[in-house]
Design a protein around this motif. Sequence first.
Motif, PDB file in Angstrom:
ATOM      1  N   ALA A   1       0.831  -1.204   0.000  1.00 16.94           N
ATOM      2  CA  ALA A   1       0.000   0.000   0.000  1.00 16.94           C
ATOM      3  C   ALA A   1       0.864   1.251   0.000  1.00 16.94           C
ATOM      4  O   ALA A   1       0.596   2.214  -0.739  1.00 16.94           O
TER       5      ALA A   1
ATOM      6  N   CYS B   1       1.013   3.945  -3.111  1.00 19.69           N
ATOM      7  CA  CYS B   1       0.664   5.343  -2.854  1.00 19.69           C
ATOM      8  C   CYS B   1       1.805   6.268  -3.249  1.00 19.69           C
ATOM      9  O   CYS B   1       1.578   7.367  -3.767  1.00 19.69           O
TER      10      CYS B   1
ATOM     11  N   TYR C   1      -2.418   8.337  -3.366  1.00 15.93           N
ATOM     12  CA  TYR C   1      -3.408   7.672  -2.505  1.00 15.93           C
ATOM     13  C   TYR C   1      -4.741   7.486  -3.215  1.00 15.93           C
ATOM     14  O   TYR C   1      -5.345   6.410  -3.178  1.00 15.93           O
ATOM     15  N   GLU C   2      -5.217   8.530  -3.885  1.00 16.32           N
ATOM     16  CA  GLU C   2      -6.542   8.485  -4.497  1.00 16.32           C
ATOM     17  C   GLU C   2      -6.637   7.436  -5.601  1.00 16.32           C
ATOM     18  O   GLU C   2      -7.705   6.879  -5.851  1.00 16.32           O
TER      19      GLU C   2
ATOM     20  N   THR D   1      -4.969   4.582  -5.701  1.00 14.25           N
ATOM     21  CA  THR D   1      -4.634   3.246  -5.203  1.00 14.25           C
ATOM     22  C   THR D   1      -5.888   2.570  -4.678  1.00 14.25           C
ATOM     23  O   THR D   1      -6.642   3.157  -3.899  1.00 14.25           O
TER      24      THR D   1
ATOM     25  N   LYS E   1      -9.237   0.406   2.357  1.00  7.66           N
ATOM     26  CA  LYS E   1      -7.957   1.053   2.080  1.00  7.66           C
ATOM     27  C   LYS E   1      -7.550   1.982   3.224  1.00  7.66           C
ATOM     28  O   LYS E   1      -6.362   2.055   3.586  1.00  7.66           O
ATOM     29  N   GLU E   2      -8.516   2.687   3.785  1.00  7.12           N
ATOM     30  CA  GLU E   2      -8.215   3.614   4.861  1.00  7.12           C
ATOM     31  C   GLU E   2      -7.595   2.901   6.057  1.00  7.12           C
ATOM     32  O   GLU E   2      -6.717   3.441   6.738  1.00  7.12           O
TER      33      GLU E   2
ATOM     34  N   ILE F   1      -3.880   2.106   5.446  1.00  9.56           N
ATOM     35  CA  ILE F   1      -3.108   3.348   5.535  1.00  9.56           C
ATOM     36  C   ILE F   1      -3.003   3.796   6.989  1.00  9.56           C
ATOM     37  O   ILE F   1      -1.963   4.299   7.430  1.00  9.56           O
TER      38      ILE F   1
ATOM     39  N   GLY G   1       5.811   6.462   0.894  1.00 10.18           N
ATOM     40  CA  GLY G   1       4.366   6.310   0.798  1.00 10.18           C
ATOM     41  C   GLY G   1       3.647   7.177   1.805  1.00 10.18           C
ATOM     42  O   GLY G   1       2.653   7.846   1.483  1.00 10.18           O
TER      43      GLY G   1
ATOM     44  N   SER H   1       3.826  10.804   0.693  1.00 13.88           N
ATOM     45  CA  SER H   1       2.934  11.022  -0.441  1.00 13.88           C
ATOM     46  C   SER H   1       1.495  11.190   0.019  1.00 13.88           C
ATOM     47  O   SER H   1       0.755  12.046  -0.464  1.00 13.88           O
ATOM     48  N   ILE H   2       1.110  10.381   0.991  1.00 13.63           N
ATOM     49  CA  ILE H   2      -0.269  10.428   1.488  1.00 13.63           C
ATOM     50  C   ILE H   2      -0.547  11.731   2.221  1.00 13.63           C
ATOM     51  O   ILE H   2      -1.547  12.410   1.958  1.00 13.63           O
TER      52      ILE H   2
ATOM     53  N   THR I   1      -3.375  14.336   0.763  1.00 13.79           N
ATOM     54  CA  THR I   1      -4.692  14.051   1.334  1.00 13.79           C
ATOM     55  C   THR I   1      -4.850  14.821   2.634  1.00 13.79           C
ATOM     56  O   THR I   1      -4.435  14.361   3.703  1.00 13.79           O
TER      57      THR I   1
END
Length: 224
Positions: free
Chosen positions: A28, A32, A37-38, A40, A63-64, A67, A121, A124-125, A129
Motif C-alpha cells: 500500500a 501510494c 493515494y486516491e 490506489t 484502504k483507509e 493506511i 508512501g 505522499s499520502i 490528502t
Amino acid sequence: MSQRPGEAAVGLRELKKQRTRATLVDVAARLCAEQGYEHTTVDQIASVAEVSPRTFSRYFHNKEAVIAALMEEISEEVAQALTAQPRDITEHEALVRAHTQVLRAAEVGQPQAMSFHRMRGFLSIVTSTPMLSLATFTFRPDGSTHAVVEAIAGRMGLPVADPAVRVVFDTWAVLMATALGSPGSDASDPGAVSNRIEETFAIFTRLWQPWRRQDQTPAGEPGQ
C-alpha cells in the motif's frame, strides 16, 4: 522444554499472518508513493501482494484501514525517538528532532529504521490528502490519540486532554502543513522534507520576537 507440534503450528500460522499484514502495508505504501493515494485501490494492493481481496479483508476493512496502520507505525517510530530527546528543549523542538531523526534514518537505511518506500508512501499520502494529514499531526477527529500525542503528554507530565498538549499539536499541525506544502520541495524525499521541517521551525522560533521589516524570508523558503 521442547515445543509441542500443535504449538509450533500455531506459531507458524501467527508468523505467516504477521508477514501477510506487513506485506499489505508495504505494498500500500509503495503504490501510494508511485501513483498517489486516491488512485490506489484495494484490488491493486491485493493483486501486488499476491493475495485475494477476500484475504485482504481479513486483515483490513478497507484502504483507509491499511493506511491507518502505516501511519500508526510512523507515529510509534516518532514517539520512540521522542523519548530520547533532552528535557531542556521545547516540545516543538523535540518534535522537530524526533521527526527528522526518523525521516533521515529511513533515507539512509539505518538498521531497524522505517523502510524508505514506507516513508515515501507516508509522505505522499500526507502531502496529497489533507484529512489524513490532519489526523496524522493532530488529535484525531474521534477524540482518540496516537503515540506521538501520548509521548508529548508524558514528556510534559500532563494528561493528553490538557490544553497545553492541545496547543502543542495545533501549532505543530500548522508547522507541518507549511513544511510539507512548500512549493518546489520534493515531498517524497525524506531528506528534503527534513530540511523543510527545520527551515519552517526556524521561522516559527524567529516569530517569538517582534518581526522587523528587514527580516525577509529568502526566496523559495516557507513564508513566501
